[in-house]
Design a protein around this motif. Structure first.
Motif, short mmCIF file in Angstrom:
data_model
loop_
_atom_site.label_atom_id
_atom_site.label_comp_id
_atom_site.label_asym_id
_atom_site.label_seq_id
_atom_site.Cartn_x
_atom_site.Cartn_y
_atom_site.Cartn_z
N SER A 43 10.82 12.36 -5.25
CA SER A 43 10.14 11.49 -6.21
C SER A 43 10.88 10.16 -6.29
O SER A 43 12.11 10.14 -6.27
N VAL A 44 10.13 9.05 -6.39
CA VAL A 44 10.79 7.75 -6.59
C VAL A 44 11.45 7.66 -7.96
O VAL A 44 12.18 6.72 -8.25
N LEU A 87 -11.82 9.34 -1.62
CA LEU A 87 -11.86 8.01 -2.26
C LEU A 87 -10.73 7.13 -1.76
O LEU A 87 -10.92 5.95 -1.44
N VAL A 88 -9.54 7.70 -1.71
CA VAL A 88 -8.36 6.91 -1.37
C VAL A 88 -8.46 6.36 0.06
O VAL A 88 -8.00 5.24 0.33
N ALA A 94 4.00 1.53 -0.87
CA ALA A 94 4.77 1.61 -2.12
C ALA A 94 3.91 2.15 -3.26
O ALA A 94 4.36 2.98 -4.06
N SER A 95 2.68 1.71 -3.34
CA SER A 95 1.83 2.15 -4.46
C SER A 95 1.46 3.63 -4.32
O SER A 95 1.34 4.34 -5.31
N GLY A 140 15.37 7.15 -10.68
CA GLY A 140 15.40 6.47 -9.39
C GLY A 140 14.94 5.03 -9.46
O GLY A 140 15.16 4.26 -8.52
N ARG A 141 14.30 4.65 -10.57
CA ARG A 141 13.82 3.27 -10.66
C ARG A 141 14.89 2.33 -11.17
O ARG A 141 14.76 1.13 -11.05
N LEU A 168 -14.51 1.75 -7.12
CA LEU A 168 -13.76 2.90 -6.59
C LEU A 168 -12.54 3.22 -7.44
O LEU A 168 -12.26 4.38 -7.77
N GLN A 180 13.60 14.60 -12.24
CA GLN A 180 12.54 14.65 -11.24
C GLN A 180 13.03 15.24 -9.91
O GLN A 180 12.22 15.70 -9.11
N ASP A 237 1.96 -2.53 -8.06
CA ASP A 237 2.49 -2.62 -6.71
C ASP A 237 1.42 -3.07 -5.72
O ASP A 237 1.72 -3.73 -4.73
N ASN A 238 0.20 -2.67 -5.97
CA ASN A 238 -0.89 -2.95 -5.04
C ASN A 238 -2.01 -3.67 -5.77
O ASN A 238 -3.06 -3.09 -6.06
N GLN A 247 0.83 -1.20 0.00
CA GLN A 247 0.00 0.00 0.00
C GLN A 247 0.87 1.26 0.00
O GLN A 247 0.67 2.17 -0.81
N ASP A 286 4.35 5.59 -5.51
CA ASP A 286 4.45 5.51 -6.96
C ASP A 286 3.48 6.45 -7.66
O ASP A 286 3.76 6.96 -8.74
N ASN A 287 2.34 6.64 -7.05
CA ASN A 287 1.30 7.45 -7.67
C ASN A 287 0.88 8.56 -6.71
O ASN A 287 -0.20 8.51 -6.11
N ASN A 292 -8.45 13.71 -4.00
CA ASN A 292 -8.63 12.25 -4.09
C ASN A 292 -8.71 11.56 -2.74
O ASN A 292 -9.03 10.37 -2.68
N LEU A 319 -10.42 6.56 -9.98
CA LEU A 319 -9.08 7.11 -9.79
C LEU A 319 -8.14 6.79 -10.96
O LEU A 319 -7.13 7.47 -11.14
N ASP A 365 -0.41 11.26 -7.07
CA ASP A 365 -1.71 11.89 -7.34
C ASP A 365 -2.76 11.41 -6.33
O ASP A 365 -3.70 12.14 -6.00
N LEU A 366 -2.60 10.17 -5.86
CA LEU A 366 -3.58 9.63 -4.91
C LEU A 366 -3.57 10.41 -3.60
O LEU A 366 -4.54 10.37 -2.85
N SER A 386 1.72 1.82 -9.96
CA SER A 386 1.11 1.72 -8.62
C SER A 386 0.09 0.60 -8.56
O SER A 386 -0.07 -0.05 -7.52
N ARG A 410 3.02 6.10 -13.94
CA ARG A 410 2.92 5.94 -12.49
C ARG A 410 1.63 5.23 -12.08
O ARG A 410 1.61 4.49 -11.09
N GLN A 411 0.59 5.46 -12.86
CA GLN A 411 -0.67 4.78 -12.55
C GLN A 411 -0.51 3.26 -12.69
O GLN A 411 -0.87 2.50 -11.79
N TYR A 448 -7.27 2.75 1.37
CA TYR A 448 -6.00 2.69 2.10
C TYR A 448 -6.21 3.05 3.57
O TYR A 448 -6.92 4.01 3.87
#
Lengths: 491, 491
Positions: free
Chosen positions: A114-115, A92-93, A76-77, B316-317, B92, B62, B80-81, A74, A80-81, A89, B96, A83-84, B77, B73-74, A97
């Motif tokens: 940033s990752v 909803l998030v 990590a994601s 970074g990845r 839901l 970045q 990842d999850n 959770q 990664d994003n 958001n 997003l 925006d969440l 993520s 990134r979407q 989470y």
């Protein structure tokens, strides 16, 4: 006209000869054959007496469907994003989470940015602080210095860095256990250093005896090898033994007296299956608890850890760290320089190091689910380890030490002269012949003992006990049937 | 008694001497000083004439707030999850995430299993197929073989693998440009191979001249160096030039005639700022388009690409790949073996390679936003490149070639005898002295030209043009003011 291979500029005769010497059995011939069979089965090709390949050659839990820790994924994601994490958001998030995952991601991103950005070459400072705090808590309060911690892409890359540093010339020697994890022999072969073998004693549960270490270093030095370091894998790989605090103390004294850098591979530190009698004690703690101040300040220790093992099992992310104790500051500068040439360890691995070292605490939203997940995986691993050990010990001509720790069993198999002859005909070691036969008969892929080293004229194989629990009985009975058929065929 | 550093087993006199020879200016002394200042500023310590450090020493977009591509990134993520992909969450999650991100994550997870599992050591087969398809489309239909593609942790690790293979002994030589990206000199120093320098011609926009290559290889061979390979960085780093198709063809012919493996560092292939006159042409395409079949089948080519550069900027990845063309099959086996010792490249880097090579297509839900994001970043990079070039060219005693590609400018600075003397007093190269002064005065961190190599008695520095556009004028005027003050001080 096609240019023949021998005419290529880069060919097997002109390639770096050290590379040719490298052997890595965990992903060697047998694993390549297993991939072929897997591909055949997927395409519905070939005739096999089984419908799936079971990869017991490598400690890769999530490949065998071990569930990742929910909280870790959770966070990590969310990193990664990001925006969440935006205000619009969050309503909803929050339904997807838990609150502590959101908070943790915010904290991490504040220190990381940033990752997608290179971090400090040694790893994100905030995450190194987390590691230092983890080590301090684990080791009963002995301090850890974050500036002496290096985050890495898995423990392997850290080990390679240190072995490279230690290889002054072709006489430089590193003590490694037999049996050993072949990363060590492979890396020493690549750098042209001398592996100085010491034997673990199978008859006493793969114990580590100082007399044996002394004999090994003395004899190597007599032969002109400049022995510089001692590698200890604890808990053992492939052997599963877990050393006592008393044994650690002796080893540290030995390193002090023999002037050896101690490289402690402690990646299985939470895979401990007899915690009452054989708890894990780190070499860092044992060093700090050593009664002699000269030893405490004198022994150079590097300890390696990883996110790939334990109940975490996040192999694919490539994350880990090593902690340096009593290292020369100029050497630390050189390690930093070499880390900087590779820019930085990947951020997803770094994040998981943070999470592994600082999991949800009592009272936090995810604590209960986190603890349950860890406990479920742990108990299942322990059950499977005991079950497989029993299976091996009931098989004719097989004896297997129990796994006090790690993810592997390393049974000894008595093989008849007929097997030895048949193997020789195919140019294989007898244990490789046995393991190939097991793969072809059952789909189970293990690693022959000769890939790790073993006492002359003894034969072993290494198997993980990671197949899923609901398939485990079937997996065990497949091996039993194969073994009995194999013996009959080779009387 | 504390054990003095000289008594440590591993110290600067006993360490692998090749490591001591390694230099990596991009993250060298200047970058370490920049980190100190950054830390001071964060803590409110120290007195500086600026309030932030601007890292122009490294192409790390970045870190300077370049926005990651949303779609990438979407998908990452969701991988990842995977709980987000469960049926009960899809209602839901669809609020997003766009539908194509969900579909792509499902497809990737089907082939990967879990991002926490080791993959095939060469990279996930499905992702290698994506790369092969990308190369084919990029190169006008010339086929690419997925089994000759290796996914890597950034281009750097791939380059290191190949240079290691090519180092047969201490006479093995590799041709590298001057100026060069110091990964090459650092890696050759580490492996003990001979760097064979060839010069790029600054007066003609850092062009690459075959006569110069020929002279360099001939002279090195006369001196007993076994020259094995030629490194070309295109678009250039630090120099930014983009080679013409005609030039590529000549280079390939040169490699054929001189029996050299061609290592093509093409990580900046989408950072192209004069696409009409200087479009990017890959060496793979140029090789396949070569009129001679013997050349097409004879020249051994390895081409490197990365997710860290371009408009992607996911440094970074740690993700990338290399494609091998015309390599001996036994050599490919050895590359595979060495990849397997490191187990696998991290899965998050691999996923981004898939996304970079197969972005949203026309008609897909994310296509429009994806294209807009790419276009916005691209146009901004081009604007900033031109603006900074103009600023440099207007500064007294400075001349700067335009960046046809990449992320860098490499201006030449005329430095007075007074600067040379002052630098010598501090044990610095004159360009390092200049760059240190710039950092202390402005907070801008660049890399001295001596870190890349340059024609004798010329002085340069490398700067990215990555600072954010709304801060760019301020950034430029800071440098202008520093330069004019510096000149006055060192008349």
């Amino acid at each position: 006209m096609t240019i023949a291979a021998k005419e290529r500029v880069l060919n097997i005769n002109t390639i770096n000869p050290l590379i040719k010497n490298v052997e890595y059995a965990v992903r060697g011939k047998l694993a390549i054959r297993a991939e072929e069979i897997r591909s055949d089965l997927e395409k519905g090709q070939g005739k096999y007496g089984f419908d799936r390949v079971v990869s017991c050659n490598i400690g890769n839990p999530q490949q065998l469907n071990q569930t990742p820790i929910t909280f870790f994924r959770q966070v990590a994601s969310l990193c990664d994003n990001p925006d969440l994490l935006k205000k619009e958001n969050l309503a909803l998030v929050s339904q997807l989470y838990p609150s502590d995952a959101i908070t943790r991601a915010q904290t991490l991103l504040k220190s990381i940015g940033s990752v997608g950005a290179y971090s400090h070459s040694q790893g994100v400072p905030h995450i190194r602080d987390t590691v230092a705090q983890f080590i301090k808590e684990r080791d009963g309060g002995h301090a850890s210095d974050a500036s002496h911690i290096f985050l890495t892409q898995g423990a392997s890359s850290g080990v390679q860095t240190l072995l490279s540093m230690l290889t002054e010339n072709e006489h430089s020697g590193i003590m490694i256990p037999i049996p050993q994890y072949p990363l060590y022999s492979a890396t020493l072969a690549l750098y042209g250093a001398v592996p100085v073998n010491y034997y673990l004693d199978e008859t006493t549960g793969w114990s580590l005896d100082i007399a044996q270490l002394t004999e090994s270093v003395t004899s190597a030095r007599k032969q002109g090898t400049d022995v510089k370091a001692l590698v200890i894998i604890n808990p053992g790989n492939p052997t599963g033994q877990c050393l006592t605090a008393e044994n650690l103390k002796e080893i540290i004294t030995f390193c002090y007296e023999q002037r050896l850098v101690l490289l402690a591979d402690e990646v299985y530190q939470t895979n401990i299956y007899e915690p009452e009698t054989r708890p894990f004690v780190s070499f860092k703690k044992a060093l700090m608890d050593h009664p002699s101040a000269e030893v405490r300040e004198g022994v150079e220790l590097v300890s390696f850890h990883s996110i790939s093992k334990g109940m975490v099992g996040e192999c694919g992310r490539r994350g880990g760290y090593f902690e340096c104790v009593n290292l020369d500051s100029q050497v630390l500068d050189q390690i930093y320089k070499m880390s900087s040439v590779s820019l930085c360890p990947n951020l997803h691995g770094q994040i998981l190091v943070d999470l592994m070292c600082n999991p949800p605490r009592v009272g936090e939203a995810s604590y209960e689910s986190y603890s349950n997940e860890i406990k479920t995986i742990y108990e299942s691993l322990r059950r499977r380890s005991k079950k497989l050990e029993d299976v091996f010990n009931k098989m004719e001509g097989v004896s297997c030490q129990s796994a006090q720790g790690s993810m592997y069993l390393f049974p000894q198999v008595t093989l008849s002269q007929k097997v030895v002859d048949a193997a020789a005909k195919e140019g294989l070691a007898p244990d490789a012949y046995y393991s190939h036969a097991m793969l072809e008969a059952t789909g189970v892929c293990v690693v022959p003992g000769s890939g790790f080293g073993q006492k002359e004229n003894t034969w072993h194989f290494r198997s993980t006990f990671l197949p899923e629990e609901h398939l485990f009985d079937q997996f065990c009975s497949g091996i039993e049937k194969f073994h009995s058929d194999f013996l009959q065929k080779h009387v």
